[in-house]
Design an enzyme around this catalytic site. Structure first.
Site, PDB file in Angstrom:
ATOM      1  CG  HIS B 115      63.208  59.125  28.489  1.00 59.20           C
ATOM      2  ND1 HIS B 115      62.329  59.090  29.551  1.00 59.20           N
ATOM      3  CD2 HIS B 115      62.663  58.326  27.541  1.00 59.20           C
ATOM      4  CE1 HIS B 115      61.314  58.297  29.247  1.00 59.20           C
ATOM      5  NE2 HIS B 115      61.487  57.820  28.031  1.00 59.20           N
ATOM      6  CG  ASP B 199      68.481  57.372  31.044  1.00 60.30           C
ATOM      7  OD1 ASP B 199      68.468  56.140  30.867  1.00 60.30           O
ATOM      8  OD2 ASP B 199      67.604  58.135  30.578  1.00 60.30           O
ATOM      9  CD  GLN B 202      66.509  53.730  24.292  1.00 62.84           C
ATOM     10  OE1 GLN B 202      66.754  52.705  23.656  1.00 62.84           O
ATOM     11  NE2 GLN B 202      65.262  54.121  24.533  1.00 62.84           N
ATOM     12  CE  LYS B 225      63.553  52.125  27.303  1.00 63.79           C
ATOM     13  NZ  LYS B 225      62.259  52.345  26.656  1.00 63.79           N
ATOM     14  CB  CYS B 367      59.359  60.085  26.972  1.00 67.58           C
ATOM     15  SG  CYS B 367      57.919  59.046  27.004  1.00 67.58           S
TER      16      CYS B 367
END
Lengths: 122, 410
Positions: B115, B199, B202, B225, B367
């Site tokens: 991302h 990261d 998600q 999220k 993104c």
């Protein structure tokens, strides 16, 4: 009104004036990096009349339909008609209610047309 | 359905809404919204400074949220830094640590599926310092090319100039679950000084994630999220490293003493939290974690796998070759995120026509422009699932896409 009216869908499925001109007197491009759409406009101006107009490129139904309708409007007209193509003109011509995100699609052709450097005092 | 839609007021206010864009942001349960309101109406005071009752209550709730975050990911309370979002969390690492350890010709390893949040901060750091980015490519299945033989394919890329490896755990486009633990282990084996960043934006909302099991030095994710409010991100960092690195922002709340000549800073995590934080939002995140724990992240992961399996099957059997799905075909190896192209229909047209039927999906590059360039696509349409989705939502999606075909097909 629905974004995908019969009018819009017709111009999307069968875009008018789609293609290129080999030796245009005027040419310009516009792109929307947000969705990757890009349009090019080709003009053949003779005297002060738009003898031929074509557009090429790729885009969503709204950007293609809008380009089709705008070029159809300009074909055969005096170059002074280029000034008539404005944001409000296009929204009215499309005849749909359009949100801010998708408005950019419909106005891509406006960006291309407004970049044409055509002087009307010939 | 795992969680009742009744828990989420958005469904009541938007009857018939089929929300398939949780990878962009999740919906919020009533309990989270009420918790935020509780802060603003019952103990709306600043944290750490008041000696009065409601300020102490606010501080207590704020720090309880920090403890809940720490417990969720298996970290220590003092290793949890509240930021604005994942992007800011990664920027913090790039500024505070990156600018300290990166010199000219050093190397930072990323992947093509990052991302922008985990791409642009490193690219900026590299261009500023003269360091190099090494980008791991993907295969046509959407896996990292090196995933099946790390020793042979990844180890040679790690040199004595490699300083940072920063990778996404779950791709926000492909849904690919990367073997981050194996990669980080190998990296540390080659050179234990290399910093591993993950990261997990998600991942943390959708599956059990434990920082100790990942071999990471830093891990970043966002509250919004995972059923929590916007405006809060989390950076987890190893205690030893946090002690060593400089603050990212300076000013209020993060100092010990200030004189005209010199300022000393608080201990981590507070030295990284300058200014009044998003108090109500952090407390709201704490409540979101309580909600997630009540249901259980393992159950959530299983539920999303069921939905993903069904969605992949239904899309293929209904539209066959007209639909191209990116990312791993095996639902066991991916998360509940499905990006696709459909005939030659423009993703924006697809999303607009689905919207007319009350179905919210994402269209665009999500993104992740370098990834889309690699896929040879300017844009894709993406659906993503969460605990409030059910099999019926998938049938609505299939019907919606049929409508797209009727309208746009020639």
């Amino acid at each position: 009104m629905n974004l995908y009216s019969e009018l819009i869908l017709d111009h999307y499925r069968y875009p008018r004036n789609f293609g290129r001109l080999d030796q245009p007197t005027h040419f310009s491009q516009a792109a929307n990096p947000f969705c990757g759409d890009e349009l090019a406009v080709y003009l053949m101006v003779s005297g002060s009349k738009i003898q031929k107009i074509k557009f090429s490129g790729k885009g969503c139904a709204l950007s293609i339909a809008s380009a089709s309708m705008v070029t159809e409007f300009l074909k055969g007209k005096s170059v002074s008609y280029l000034k008539k193509v404005t944001k409000d003109f296009i929204i009215k011509m499309l005849g749909i209610e359009i949100g801010p995100t998708r408005l950019k699609c419909a106005l891509l052709i406006l960006e291309a047309v407004s970049r044409l450097k055509v002087s009307s005092n010939k | 359905m795992l969680a009742t839609k009744k828990d989420f007021p958005v469904f009541k206010n938007n009857p018939g809404l089929i929300y398939l864009d949780s990878a962009a942001t999740s919906l919020k349960p009533k309990s989270v919204i009420e918790k935020i309101t509780e802060y603003y109406s019952a103990y709306s005071a600043n944290v750490f400074r008041g000696v009065y009752r409601i300020s102490e209550k606010a501080t207590d709730e704020f720090e309880t949220a920090r403890r809940l975050v720490a417990e969720l990911i298996g970290g220590d309370k003092d290793e949890i830094i509240f930021t604005r979002n994942t992007t800011e969390a990664i920027n913090l690492v790039a500024y505070s640590l990156g600018r300290k350890i990166i010199d000219k010709d050093d190397e930072i390893i990323l992947s093509i599926m990052e991302h922008h949040a985990n791409f642009v901060p490193w690219q900026a750091l590299a261009s500023e310092t003269g360091a190099k980015l090494k980008i791991l490519n993907i295969d046509d299945q959407g896996f990292l090319e090196c995933h099946d033989n790390l020793e042979k394919k990844l180890a040679p890329l790690i040199t004595r100039r490699t300083k940072i490896v920063s990778l996404v755990l779950v791709s926000n486009v492909l849904g690919t679950i990367n073997p981050v633990l194996k990669i980080f282990k190998l990296v540390k084996k080659v050179n234990s000084k290399i910093i591993n960043v993950v990261d997990a934006a998600q991942a943390v909302p959708h599956q059990e994630v434990n920082v100790r099991d990942l071999g990471a030095d830093f891990l970043a994710f966002s509250s919004h999220k995972m059923l929590g409010p916007t405006g809060v991100g989390v950076l987890w960092g190893k205690k030893e490293i946090l002690k060593e690195i400089f603050p990212f922002n300076f000013g209020g709340e993060m100092i010990e003493t200030v004189t005209i000549k010199k300022t000393t800073f608080k201990k981590p995590p507070h030295k990284f939290e300058a200014g009044t934080p998003a108090i109500g939002e952090v407390i709201g995140l704490g409540e979101a974690i309580r909600y997630l724990k009540k249901i259980g992240l393992k159950k959530i992961a299983d539920h999303e796998r069921t939905l993903t399996t069904m969605a992949l099957r239904r899309l293929k059997e209904t539209f066959d070759k007209k639909i191209t799905i990116f990312g791993p075909a095996d639902p066991e190896k991916r998360a509940g995120i499905i990006s696709f192209t459909f005939s030659n229909f423009h993703p924006h047209d697809i999303a607009s026509i689905l919207d007319k039927q009350g179905i919210a999906v994402r269209a665009g590059h999500h993104c992740a422009m370098p990834l889309h360039q690699r896929l040879g696509q300017l844009a894709t349409t993406r659906v993503s699932f969460y605990l409030y989705n059910d099999l019926e939502d998938i049938e609505h999606l299939i019907d919606g896409l049929k409508k797209v075909e009727t309208l746009l097909g020639k």
